[in-house]
Scaffold this motif. Sequence first.
Motif, mmCIF file in Angstrom:
data_model
loop_
_atom_site.group_PDB
_atom_site.id
_atom_site.type_symbol
_atom_site.label_atom_id
_atom_site.label_comp_id
_atom_site.label_asym_id
_atom_site.label_seq_id
_atom_site.Cartn_x
_atom_site.Cartn_y
_atom_site.Cartn_z
ATOM 1 N N ASP A 238 0.848 -1.436 0.022
ATOM 2 C CA ASP A 238 0.106 -0.049 -0.001
ATOM 3 C C ASP A 238 1.006 1.269 -0.114
ATOM 4 O O ASP A 238 0.868 2.360 -0.668
ATOM 5 N N ARG A 239 1.833 1.308 0.652
ATOM 6 C CA ARG A 239 2.653 2.453 0.867
ATOM 7 C C ARG A 239 3.718 2.655 -0.198
ATOM 8 O O ARG A 239 3.840 3.666 -0.834
ATOM 9 N N ALA A 242 1.524 4.233 -2.763
ATOM 10 C CA ALA A 242 1.288 5.577 -2.693
ATOM 11 C C ALA A 242 2.581 6.566 -3.160
ATOM 12 O O ALA A 242 2.622 7.517 -3.586
#
Length: 328
Positions: A238-239, A242
């Motif tokens: 997820d990071r 991003a």
Amino acid sequence: MSDELAVEATDVTKSFGAVRAVDGISVRVSAGEVYGVLGPNGAGKTTFLRMLFGLIRPDSGVIRVFGRTWAEDGVGVLDGVAGFIESPRFYPYLTGRQNLEGLALLDGGARPGLLEEVLEVVDLRDRADRRVGGYSYGMRQRLGVAASLLRQPRLLVLDEPANGLDPAGIRDMRALVKRLAASGLTVLLSSHHMEEVEEICDNVTIMSRGAVAFHGTIAELRRMAPDPGHLLATGDDDRALALAVAHPRLGLSRDPDGGLLVAGPRDEVSAYVATLVAAGVELRGLTLTRTPLEELFFMLTDASEDELVDVPAPAPAPRRSARSRAAR
């Protein structure tokens, strides 16, 4: 290479019932080059080679071999031509040398010393007196090349010569083709692996469902190739997604089997990896999914191998045995 054409196929078509195996293809192979016919299984490569050898006849179009055609010259088309379609076959209870001696006699004999020379070329001289039944698949493939070289051909035709080989056998076959090409021999080979032709071919025709998807040089293919794709494994996907906002030239998506698929220019992929490291994201792996040329191959053929069906070989023609002997 010279201006002489070893093979010139013009608008060649062949159907088996409702299946159009070869659909109006044209191919020009210059004398002295290594030419690849590439495509997924069932794309029509072997059907085209069978027509070149006269094992089947095209429905339309003309194939010329050193300017000769089957209609005008009959089996004389195969003067100076050798090779094999699919896998070569030998008597398993005879040695490699005995098989070659028998084939040479069937073809009118070979000059003194030639048999030893071809065994040396294909790196089988020290195993020539073993029975072929004990040969590995790669050794039998190389023995097939040796049998072809006994004809001292100007054109060597190889149908999927590395198919079924292990990595070492593939490496040996590539090295053998390179040596033959360096001697000035014209080589026409078919394959369904891009990496097999990338290293050794001057020009390539890519076929898909019987039609031509690309004609040109390997250099032209490389210029057309898309950016390479990678599979990225991190400790925090997820990071990582991003942080990709800072790298707009990249395309990222989640892989259904886990990890992230990353596509884009190499320098941008490297910069993105540096961003992840600087941000403290754990990197667990970065793997190339397909080379750019492999990706282009699948884009051009637009099919997986499972979507294509091989056309079965037709029943032998009455004169096939004579032609097959001449085409060894």
